[in-house]
Design a protein around this motif. Structure first.
Motif, PDB file in Angstrom:
ATOM      1  N   LEU A  67       0.831  -1.204   0.000  1.00 40.00           N
ATOM      2  CA  LEU A  67       0.000   0.000   0.000  1.00 40.00           C
ATOM      3  C   LEU A  67       0.864   1.252   0.000  1.00 40.00           C
ATOM      4  CD1 LEU A  67      -2.548  -1.125   2.734  1.00 40.00           C
ATOM      5  CD2 LEU A  67      -2.875  -1.207   0.264  1.00 40.00           C
ATOM      6  N   ASP A  68       0.355   2.311  -0.663  1.00 33.43           N
ATOM      7  CA  ASP A  68       1.037   3.598  -0.649  1.00 33.43           C
ATOM      8  C   ASP A  68       0.950   4.219   0.740  1.00 33.43           C
ATOM      9  OD1 ASP A  68       1.555   3.308  -3.326  1.00 33.43           O
ATOM     10  OD2 ASP A  68      -0.165   4.506  -3.975  1.00 33.43           O
ATOM     11  N   LEU A  69       1.998   4.967   1.091  1.00 35.97           N
ATOM     12  CA  LEU A  69       1.998   5.653   2.386  1.00 35.97           C
ATOM     13  C   LEU A  69       0.822   6.612   2.509  1.00 35.97           C
ATOM     14  CD1 LEU A  69       5.788   6.473   2.913  1.00 35.97           C
ATOM     15  CD2 LEU A  69       4.499   4.489   3.695  1.00 35.97           C
ATOM     16  N   LEU A  70       0.498   7.286   1.423  1.00 36.61           N
ATOM     17  CA  LEU A  70      -0.610   8.244   1.453  1.00 36.61           C
ATOM     18  C   LEU A  70      -1.931   7.553   1.753  1.00 36.61           C
ATOM     19  CD1 LEU A  70       0.305  10.532  -1.607  1.00 36.61           C
ATOM     20  CD2 LEU A  70       0.677  10.994   0.838  1.00 36.61           C
ATOM     21  N   ASP A  71      -2.115   6.334   1.232  1.00 41.20           N
ATOM     22  CA  ASP A  71      -3.350   5.590   1.485  1.00 41.20           C
ATOM     23  C   ASP A  71      -3.476   5.186   2.951  1.00 41.20           C
ATOM     24  OD1 ASP A  71      -4.015   5.800  -1.181  1.00 41.20           O
ATOM     25  OD2 ASP A  71      -3.130   3.864  -1.723  1.00 41.20           O
ATOM     26  N   LEU A  72      -2.346   5.129   3.644  1.00 39.06           N
ATOM     27  CA  LEU A  72      -2.350   4.759   5.061  1.00 39.06           C
ATOM     28  C   LEU A  72      -2.426   5.977   5.977  1.00 39.06           C
ATOM     29  CD1 LEU A  72       0.389   1.982   4.863  1.00 39.06           C
ATOM     30  CD2 LEU A  72      -2.058   1.627   5.232  1.00 39.06           C
ATOM     31  N   GLY A  73      -2.569   7.145   5.376  1.00 37.98           N
ATOM     32  CA  GLY A  73      -2.683   8.362   6.172  1.00 37.98           C
ATOM     33  C   GLY A  73      -1.360   8.963   6.588  1.00 37.98           C
ATOM     34  N   ILE A  74      -0.262   8.526   5.973  1.00 31.46           N
ATOM     35  CA  ILE A  74       1.060   9.057   6.298  1.00 31.46           C
ATOM     36  C   ILE A  74       1.343  10.245   5.384  1.00 31.46           C
ATOM     37  CG2 ILE A  74       3.521   8.522   6.428  1.00 31.46           C
ATOM     38  CD1 ILE A  74       2.750   5.585   6.801  1.00 31.46           C
ATOM     39  N   PRO A  75       1.646  11.408   5.924  1.00 25.20           N
ATOM     40  CA  PRO A  75       1.866  12.606   5.091  1.00 25.20           C
ATOM     41  C   PRO A  75       3.022  12.404   4.110  1.00 25.20           C
ATOM     42  CG  PRO A  75       1.602  13.210   7.401  1.00 25.20           C
ATOM     43  CD  PRO A  75       1.731  11.718   7.365  1.00 25.20           C
ATOM     44  N   ALA A  76       2.894  13.025   2.939  1.00 26.51           N
ATOM     45  CA  ALA A  76       3.943  12.959   1.932  1.00 26.51           C
ATOM     46  C   ALA A  76       5.222  13.581   2.475  1.00 26.51           C
ATOM     47  CB  ALA A  76       3.501  13.666   0.656  1.00 26.51           C
ATOM     48  N   GLY A  77       6.346  12.975   2.134  1.00 24.94           N
ATOM     49  CA  GLY A  77       7.625  13.491   2.566  1.00 24.94           C
ATOM     50  C   GLY A  77       8.037  13.072   3.964  1.00 24.94           C
ATOM     51  N   THR A  78       7.243  12.207   4.615  1.00 22.26           N
ATOM     52  CA  THR A  78       7.588  11.745   5.966  1.00 22.26           C
ATOM     53  C   THR A  78       8.842  10.890   5.928  1.00 22.26           C
ATOM     54  OG1 THR A  78       5.269  11.752   6.657  1.00 22.26           O
ATOM     55  CG2 THR A  78       6.797  10.424   7.956  1.00 22.26           C
ATOM     56  N   PHE A 163       9.318  -1.107   4.216  1.00 23.07           N
ATOM     57  CA  PHE A 163       9.178   0.163   3.496  1.00 23.07           C
ATOM     58  C   PHE A 163       9.981   0.116   2.202  1.00 23.07           C
ATOM     59  CE2 PHE A 163      11.199   4.252   2.503  1.00 23.07           C
ATOM     60  CZ  PHE A 163      10.074   4.994   2.163  1.00 23.07           C
ATOM     61  N   THR A 164       9.351   0.586   1.099  1.00 22.78           N
ATOM     62  CA  THR A 164      10.012   0.669  -0.203  1.00 22.78           C
ATOM     63  C   THR A 164       9.842   2.076  -0.755  1.00 22.78           C
ATOM     64  OG1 THR A 164       9.508  -1.650  -0.663  1.00 22.78           O
ATOM     65  CG2 THR A 164      10.165  -0.284  -2.529  1.00 22.78           C
ATOM     66  N   PRO A 165      10.943   2.843  -0.921  1.00 26.35           N
ATOM     67  CA  PRO A 165      10.822   4.164  -1.553  1.00 26.35           C
ATOM     68  C   PRO A 165      10.529   3.994  -3.042  1.00 26.35           C
ATOM     69  CG  PRO A 165      13.123   3.635  -1.125  1.00 26.35           C
ATOM     70  CD  PRO A 165      12.326   2.527  -0.516  1.00 26.35           C
ATOM     71  N   THR A 177       5.938   2.961  -0.396  1.00 27.12           N
ATOM     72  CA  THR A 177       4.940   1.940  -0.085  1.00 27.12           C
ATOM     73  C   THR A 177       5.369   1.143   1.142  1.00 27.12           C
ATOM     74  OG1 THR A 177       5.971   0.252  -1.497  1.00 27.12           O
ATOM     75  CG2 THR A 177       4.322   1.683  -2.520  1.00 27.12           C
ATOM     76  N   LEU A 178       4.392   0.506   1.766  1.00 25.99           N
ATOM     77  CA  LEU A 178       4.627  -0.431   2.854  1.00 25.99           C
ATOM     78  C   LEU A 178       4.035  -1.782   2.454  1.00 25.99           C
ATOM     79  CD1 LEU A 178       3.815   1.661   6.049  1.00 25.99           C
ATOM     80  CD2 LEU A 178       6.051   0.782   5.368  1.00 25.99           C
ATOM     81  N   THR A 179       4.803  -2.849   2.667  1.00 23.16           N
ATOM     82  CA  THR A 179       4.337  -4.201   2.360  1.00 23.16           C
ATOM     83  C   THR A 179       4.114  -4.962   3.665  1.00 23.16           C
ATOM     84  OG1 THR A 179       5.574  -4.227   0.270  1.00 23.16           O
ATOM     85  CG2 THR A 179       4.859  -6.343   1.137  1.00 23.16           C
ATOM     86  N   PHE A 180       2.903  -5.491   3.809  1.00 19.33           N
ATOM     87  CA  PHE A 180       2.533  -6.259   4.998  1.00 19.33           C
ATOM     88  C   PHE A 180       2.428  -7.733   4.607  1.00 19.33           C
ATOM     89  CE2 PHE A 180       0.908  -1.994   5.365  1.00 19.33           C
ATOM     90  CZ  PHE A 180       1.179  -1.626   6.674  1.00 19.33           C
ATOM     91  N   LYS A 181       2.968  -8.619   5.450  1.00 21.42           N
ATOM     92  CA  LYS A 181       2.934 -10.050   5.151  1.00 21.42           C
ATOM     93  C   LYS A 181       2.624 -10.865   6.399  1.00 21.42           C
ATOM     94  CE  LYS A 181       6.083 -10.279   1.184  1.00 21.42           C
ATOM     95  NZ  LYS A 181       7.210 -11.013   0.564  1.00 21.42           N
ATOM     96  N   VAL A 182       1.806 -11.906   6.193  1.00 18.84           N
ATOM     97  CA  VAL A 182       1.515 -12.891   7.233  1.00 18.84           C
ATOM     98  C   VAL A 182       1.657 -14.281   6.597  1.00 18.84           C
ATOM     99  CG1 VAL A 182      -0.235 -13.841   8.795  1.00 18.84           C
ATOM    100  CG2 VAL A 182      -0.039 -11.369   8.497  1.00 18.84           C
TER     101      VAL A 182
END
Length: 228
Positions: A67-78, A163-165, A177-182
């Protein structure tokens, strides 16, 4: 000798035809027509309808979402170094579906997780995610009309988000983006109905995890970056 041999062959072929058409009575006595699976006296023996196992395999499945950082509510440039995560998987509400094809089992579904992301120690609103998965398991000899069984999924591991820039303009990160895995496991068993008359030997429990109550629901192992 040849006549005796011919008689035995004819009886064998007749018996084989009777077995193939499956027209017989079991658990019978002298007053009924006898069959090979029925005794010649008044005692009885059971002819059983059983599920003959075609394949039984332990399968691991990776449920993941990127998922994109923005979709998770993380401000751009964080700055990603300021991010911390609290990830909790829900083993009781995993959705798992199975489709039986010729020689193959296709599984799909998702694992629910709850994520709390903190930026510089400040927690953002909790996010609920469903991490999808799909896996294909070879099962030679299986047909769509066979019986498919899967045991309750067990969570083997919850990985730390990676985290992947993606896009940077100058030194400023504009998209990541952030990748979540289980990781989950289950036992897949494909079987087919058959009629048998035989003694049996137990070779194992089809669900070795039937007594498992506590499962891994949060990350327990550190994820290291080796290069980069």
């Amino acid at each position: 000798m040849n006549k005796l041999l011919l008689t035995l062959i004819n009886k064998s072929m007749k018996l084989k035809r009777e077995v193939n058409i499956l027209d017989f009575m079991c658990n019978s006595n002298k007053s009924h027509q006898q069959h090979s699976c029925c005794p010649a006296d008044n005692s009885s023996i059971e002819c059983l309808k059983v599920l003959s196992v075609i394949c039984s395999k332990r399968v691991q499945k990776v449920a993941e979402a990127r998922l994109d950082l923005l979709d998770l509510g993380i401000p751009a440039g964080t700055d990603p170094d300021l991010l911390t995560f609290d990830v909790t998987a829900d083993p009781n509400n995993i959705v798992m579906r199975g489709t039986l094809l010729e020689g193959k089992v296709v599984n799909s579904g998702y694992v629910p997780v709850s994520v709390i992301i903190s930026v510089a120690g400040v927690a953002l609103p909790a996010v609920s995610l469903n991490l999808p998965f799909q896996a294909e398991t070879e099962c030679p000899g299986a047909c769509p009309g066979d019986d498919l069984q899967e045991t309750r999924p067990i969570i083997e591991g919850v990985l730390e988000p990676v985290f992947t820039p993606v896009i940077s303009i100058g030194d400023a990160l504009t998209l990541g983006t952030l990748t979540f895995k289980v990781i989950i496991r289950t036992q897949i068993t494909v079987s087919r109905e058959k009629l048998v008359e035989a003694s049996v030997k137990v070779i194992g429990d089809i669900n070795e995890d039937r007594c498992v109550t506590d499962q891994i629901t949060t990350p327990t192992s550190q994820t290291r970056t080796f290069f980069g």
